[in-house]
Enzyme design. Structure first.
Site, PDB file in Angstrom:
ATOM      1  N   GLU A   1      12.335 -43.458  -6.538  1.00  0.00           N
ATOM      2  CA  GLU A   1      11.911 -44.722  -7.138  1.00  0.00           C
ATOM      3  C   GLU A   1      11.210 -44.480  -8.471  1.00  0.00           C
ATOM      4  OE1 GLU A   1       9.041 -48.607  -6.401  1.00  0.00           O
ATOM      5  OE2 GLU A   1       9.585 -47.350  -4.698  1.00  0.00           O
TER       6      GLU A   1
ATOM      7  N   ASP B   1       7.440 -35.929   9.734  1.00  0.00           N
ATOM      8  CA  ASP B   1       8.522 -36.672  10.381  1.00  0.00           C
ATOM      9  C   ASP B   1       8.646 -38.026   9.680  1.00  0.00           C
ATOM     10  OD1 ASP B   1      10.174 -38.184  12.069  1.00  0.00           O
ATOM     11  OD2 ASP B   1       9.486 -37.121  13.852  1.00  0.00           O
TER      12      ASP B   1
ATOM     13  N   HIS C   1       9.509 -51.108 -14.291  1.00  0.00           N
ATOM     14  CA  HIS C   1      10.763 -50.706 -13.652  1.00  0.00           C
ATOM     15  C   HIS C   1      11.933 -50.734 -14.634  1.00  0.00           C
ATOM     16  CE1 HIS C   1       9.839 -49.986  -9.398  1.00  0.00           C
ATOM     17  NE2 HIS C   1       8.817 -50.792  -9.608  1.00  0.00           N
TER      18      HIS C   1
END
Length: 376
Positions: free
Chosen positions: A76, A280, A371
């Site tokens: 991202e 995990d 972004h």
């Protein structure tokens, strides 16, 4: 030919390339394929996630004290830049105050009793023989310590939630083996069958209010007080604007959506640092739960805090043994005892930085622009 008939990853990969008429050169990873104790069946290689760093961030915790660099694996764009801005803000504000507490890794089997009378018998027997169960559980590993249990019943089902201290490991395999031994004793002594050693009362890898309220793994608190000057110069906004976004988004927006978390994006930082350090990944779901708190102070300063009620992490075992993940853990500089609690406090501080920076970006209406610039 069966995939299990091949003994090494390269043979399995070559077979798939021929069978599927594709090229798998990009998943070839000699480091992973030659590493010891890689727990991945039908191994053909490894995927790669870009690894960056954020920071430094000053942390004042019970288990860590100093400046730290955060290794973050993510695809991202703008995430690491945003976290770094949050780290800078916190460092200039004297550092994050953070505390971690080990609640314990849980496993929650379900028993079928056939009726309320036997449910009561099971409850009484377990309570009266808890010391026996503790001894049996701890005999399965020198690294495991029994902590406590909680019992709930519904109709002719009984659920028992066992809590264990698993030392530096996250410990799900460890507690599953221990709980399996305990349930076999209960079955033998009461005649009441255990339907499943994992009865969703753990609650493992699922968002649940049980984990939110009673906690699981490690719970973490982190806070910082940011001056009006730092908010203006680093975050380019004001405390009251951050507060307004926090209230509308994290609180009212979460209420309207029925969210199990009251935060902006805990999952972003949890997933990135989990991927980097070999945790995990499925436990991101527990890590996504939590609460961000903001309060306006006098003179335009801001109090900002996060709470993680269910952080499942470890520094040994599982993916932490992989070479790249070992390198990421070395970046964190964990030392001496309580490395897992050190990791938890660093993660909590990273979440604090990520939350603060995102809410500031939303307050200054710069999220889309960030972004556009970094994420495309």
């Amino acid at each position: 030919m069966n995939l299990r008939d091949f003994s090494i990853a390269s043979e399995r990969r070559e077979y798939l390339e021929k069978a599927l008429s594709i090229n798998l050169e990009q998943v070839h990873n000699e480091t992973v394929e030659q590493a010891e104790d890689v727990h991945c069946e039908n191994l053909i290689g490894a995927t790669s996630i870009p690894l960056g760093v954020a920071g430094p961030i000053k942390i004042r915790g019970e288990y860590v004290n100093g400046q730290y660099i955060l290794p973050l694996a993510t695809t991202e764009g703008a995430l690491i830049a945003s976290v770094s801005r949050g780290c800078k803000t916190i460092t200039q504000s004297g550092g994050a105050v953070v505390y971690a507490y080990r609640v314990g890794t849980t496993r929650g089997p379900v028993f079928y009793t056939g009726g309320l009378q036997k449910s009561r018998i099971l409850y009484t027997w377990v309570r009266e023989h808890e010391a026996l169960l503790k001894t049996a559980a701890e005999s399965t590993s020198k690294h495991l310590k029994y902590k406590k249990l909680k019992i709930k019943s519904l109709a002719d089902y009984v659920f028992i939630r066992f809590y264990f201290d698993t030392d530096e490991a996250m410990g799900m395999n460890m507690v599953t083996i221990a709980t399996d031994k305990v349930t076999r004793i209960i079955e033998k002594e009461t005649g009441i069958p255990c339907l499943s050693v994992a009865g969703n009362f753990d609650t493992d890898k699922k968002a649940a209010w049980l984990n939110f309220i009673n906690n699981r793994g490690i719970k973490v608190w982190a806070e910082v007080q940011v001056s009006k000057k730092t908010i203006r110069e680093v975050l380019h906004t004001s405390a009251d604007k951050i507060f307004d976004v926090w209230l509308g988004k994290n609180i009212f927006g979460s209420i309207m959506s029925g969210s199990l978390g009251f935060n902006a994006h805990f999952a972003n930082i949890i997933a990135a640092i989990f991927s980097a350090t070999g945790q995990d990944i499925a436990h991101v779901v527990e890590g996504s739960m939590g609460v961000t708190t903001a309060r306006l102070l006098k003179d335009g300063d801001l109090y900002f805090s996060i709470y993680l009620p269910s952080l499942m992490v470890g520094t040994i075992g599982g993916g932490t043994k992989l070479p790249a993940q070992q390198a990421a853990l070395r970046i964190l500089g964990l030392k001496g005892e309580n490395k897992t609690l050190q990791l938890a406090e660093i993660i909590g501080s990273g979440v604090l930085a990520a939350e603060l920076s995102l809410l500031a970006a939303l307050a200054e209406n710069k999220l889309a622009q960030a972004h556009k610039t970094l994420g495309r």
